[in-house]
Design an enzyme around this catalytic site. Structure first.
Site, PDB file in Angstrom:
ATOM      1  N   THR A 164       1.000  -1.070   0.199  1.00 40.01           N
ATOM      2  CA  THR A 164       0.208   0.134   0.143  1.00 40.01           C
ATOM      3  C   THR A 164       0.360   1.131   0.164  1.00 40.01           C
ATOM      4  OG1 THR A 164      -1.730  -0.896   1.329  1.00 40.01           O
ATOM      5  CG2 THR A 164      -1.812   1.047   0.956  1.00 40.01           C
ATOM      6  N   ASN A 277      -3.517 -13.983  -0.672  1.00 37.51           N
ATOM      7  CA  ASN A 277      -5.322 -14.931  -0.873  1.00 37.51           C
ATOM      8  C   ASN A 277      -5.040 -15.940   0.003  1.00 37.51           C
ATOM      9  OD1 ASN A 277      -5.634 -14.770  -3.014  1.00 37.51           O
ATOM     10  ND2 ASN A 277      -4.946 -16.185  -4.792  1.00 37.51           N
ATOM     11  N   ARG A 280      -5.551 -13.129   3.310  1.00 34.44           N
ATOM     12  CA  ARG A 280      -7.084 -12.655   3.597  1.00 34.44           C
ATOM     13  C   ARG A 280      -7.603 -13.754   4.604  1.00 34.44           C
ATOM     14  NH1 ARG A 280      -7.403 -10.873  -2.245  1.00 34.44           N
ATOM     15  NH2 ARG A 280      -6.864  -8.762  -2.024  1.00 34.44           N
ATOM     16  N   HIS A 376     -23.714  -6.390  26.744  1.00 33.08           N
ATOM     17  CA  HIS A 376     -22.864  -6.308  28.155  1.00 33.08           C
ATOM     18  C   HIS A 376     -23.118  -4.155  28.599  1.00 33.08           C
ATOM     19  CE1 HIS A 376     -19.810  -9.235  27.062  1.00 33.08           C
ATOM     20  NE2 HIS A 376     -19.023  -9.026  28.388  1.00 33.08           N
ATOM     21  N   GLU A 401      -5.607  -6.025   3.931  1.00 31.47           N
ATOM     22  CA  GLU A 401      -5.153  -7.037   3.249  1.00 31.47           C
ATOM     23  C   GLU A 401      -6.455  -7.245   1.865  1.00 31.47           C
ATOM     24  OE1 GLU A 401      -3.275  -8.127   4.132  1.00 31.47           O
ATOM     25  OE2 GLU A 401      -3.275  -9.782   5.630  1.00 31.47           O
TER      26      GLU A 401
END
Length: 419
Positions: A164, A277, A280, A376, A401
Site C-alpha cells: 500500500t 490470498n 485473507r 454488556h 488485505e
C-alpha cells in the site's frame, strides 16, 4: 539444513518439544466452558486438535493476561512472539528445511483462530509475518530462503509486507515506488503507507515498479533494515491493533542488491496477490478468534447479569441474539476452512473463496463482537472489559488485505467471466 519445526514433530509423534522441555497433550482434552455447538475442534483431526490446544493454551497463558496492557501502552510484544515461534508459530506454512513447521493452510487457520482469542492485534501481526516468510520460501531461490527464512521462523527477525502507498490502496497496481537498475543494485524511491511493524521490523517485502505502468511493471524485492536510504514515518495512532506499530516506510535513493529480488522481474504483483490470498484467510481466522471469544464473553455475562429480578439469560430476545451469533460464528468458520482447503489444493476457485471468506467472515465476526458489546450494556464500553478491545481490533479487518468492497469485485468478476 535447518531443524524440523516443533509443530512438524507434533504432527509426526503427537507431542511438542519446546527447546528445553517436552509437553504431552491429551488427545481427548477439551477447553473448559466451550459449548459443544460452537466448539472449534469439531471436524479436526487428532493432530489438528493438538495444534489447536497448543495455541489455545498459549493464548490463555501468554497473551490474554497482557492484551489490555499491550493495547493501552502500545507495546510490540517481541519476547512473547518469540515464545510463540518456539512452538512453531513463526513459520507455520514455511517448509521445514528452512526452519518452518510445514503445516497446511487449514492447520494455520486453526492456529490463528485460537491465538486470536488471546490477542487479535498480536496474532494479526504474526499472520502478516508468516505471510512474508512464506513469500520468501515460495518465490525465493535457495540462497534467499537460507538467508532469510530461518531467522524469520524463529522470529529472531521480524518481517513487514509493503504494498500500500499513500496514493494506491485498493488500486494496488498503480503503485509509484520506483526501482531503477544501476549495475548490481536497484535504487528505490517512494513510500509505503500503513505498514504493520514498520520501523520495528527487520525485513521488508517491497512491491516496486521496475517497468512500465500496470501490474506487469511491478517487481518484488527484500529490503533489510539498516539499508542506507531506508527510513520511517511517525508511529500512527490507531483505533485498534495497538500491539503492533504502524508507520510509513520511505525509500530515498535506497540501494538494494539485485540478488534480493524475489522471483523474476515483473512478477511482483503476482507474488503480492498470491501472498494476499493466504493473508485473507489468515485475517478472517483472526476475526473468528475474536468472535469466538466474544460469544463466550456474552454467554457468561448473560448467565450472571441480573435485571428485572432475573438473569439476562432468561430474556428470549437475548437468547435469540446469542443463537444468531453462534450460528454466524460456525458458518464463518466453515467458510474459512473451505477456503483454506481450496488454497492448499491450488483449486481454481481458491482466490474467489479466499475473497468470500474475507468478506463474509470479517463482516459477520465484527457484527458478533459488536452485538456482544451491546449485550454488556455500559460495561461493554469500559476498557476493563475485553469485549471492547475485540471490537476495536477487528474493525480494521474489513479494510486491510483488500477492502471488503474489493472482495466483492473479485467475487463478481469470477461469476461474470467464467464460461
Amino acid at each position: 539444513m535447518a531443524a524440523v519445526g516443533p509443530l512438524t514433530r507434533l504432527a509426526r509423534f503427537g507431542h511438542s518439544i519446546c527447546r528445553s522441555h517436552r509437553v504431552i497433550f491429551n488427545r481427548s482434552s477439551q477447553r473448559r466452558g466451550i459449548a459443544s455447538c460452537v466448539d472449534p475442534a469439531h471436524g479436526l483431526t487428532d493432530e489438528q486438535r493438538e495444534f489447536q490446544k497448543v495455541a489455545f493454551d498459549f493464548a490463555t497463558n501468554e497473551m490474554a493476561p497482557y492484551m489490555a496492557e499491550w493495547d493501552q501502552k502500545e507495546m510490540f510484544p517481541v519476547e512473547t512472539m518469540r515464545k510463540a515461534a518456539q512452538l512453531g508459530f513463526g513459520g507455520i506454512y514455511v517448509q521445514p528445511d528452512v526452519g518452518g513447521s510445514g503445516l497446511s493452510r487449514l492447520d494455520t487457520s486453526v492456529i490463528f483462530e485460537a491465538l486470536s482469542t488471546g490477542c487479535v492485534s498480536t496474532t494479526a501481526y504474526i499472520s502478516i509475518h508468516n505471510m512474508c516468510a512464506w513469500m520468501i520460501d515460495t518465490f525465493g531461490n535457495t540462497e534467499q530462503r537460507e538467508k532469510f527464512c530461518p531467522d524469520l521462523c524463529s522470529m529472531e527477525k521480524f518481517a513487514s509486507y509493503c504494498l500500500t502507498e499513500p496514493g494506491s490502496g485498493s488500486d494496488a497496481a498503480s503503485l509509484m515506488t520506483t526501482a531503477q537498475r544501476k549495475n548490481d543494485h536497484y535504487i528505490l524511491n517512494g513510500s509505503k503507507a500503513f505498514i504493520s511493524g514498520g520501523g520495528d521490523t527487520d525485513v521488508y517485502i517491497v512491491m516496486c515498479r521496475t517497468g512500465g505502468k500496470g501490474a506487469k511493471g511491478i517487481s518484488c524485492v527484500v529490503v533489510e533494515k539498516g539499508t542506507p536510504g531506508l527510513s520511517f514515518g511517525k508511529k500512527e495512532k490507531k483505533v485498534g491493533w495497538n500491539s503492533q506499530p504502524t508507520r510509513a516506510v520511505i525509500f530515498e535513493d535506497c540501494a538494494v542488491p539485485v540478488t534480493n529480488q524475489l522471483g523474476e522481474e515483473g512478477q511482483g504483483f503476482t507474488i503480492a496477490m498470491k501472498g494476499l490470498n493466504g493473508g485473507r484467510i489468515n485475517i478472517a481466522s483472526c476475526s473468528l478468534g475474536a468472535a469466538h471469544a466474544c460469544v463466550q464473553l456474552a454467554r457468561d455475562h448473560l448467565l450472571v447479569r441480573k435485571q428485572f429480578g432475573e438473569t439476562l439469560s432468561n430474556n428470549q430476545f437475548l437468547q435469540f441474539k446469542l443463537a444468531e451469533m453462534a450460528t454466524k460464528l460456525v458458518a464463518s468458520r466453515l467458510l474459512v476452512r473451505e477456503a483454506a482447503t481450496a488454497l492448499q489444493e491450488n483449486r481454481s476457485d481458491a482466490a474467489s473463496l479466499c475473497a468470500m471468506a474475507k468478506l463474509f467472515v470479517t463482516d459477520e465476526c465484527f457484527n458478533i463482537c459488536n452485538q456482544a458489546l451491546q449485550m454488556h450494556g455500559g460495561y461493554g464500553y469500559l476498557k476493563d472489559y475485553a469485549v471492547q478491545q475485540f471490537v476495536r481490533d477487528i474493525r480494521v479487518h474489513q479494510i486491510l488485505e483488500g477492502t471488503n468492497e474489493v472482495m466483492r469485485m473479485i467475487i463478481s468478476r469470477n461469476l461474470l467471466t467464467e464460461s
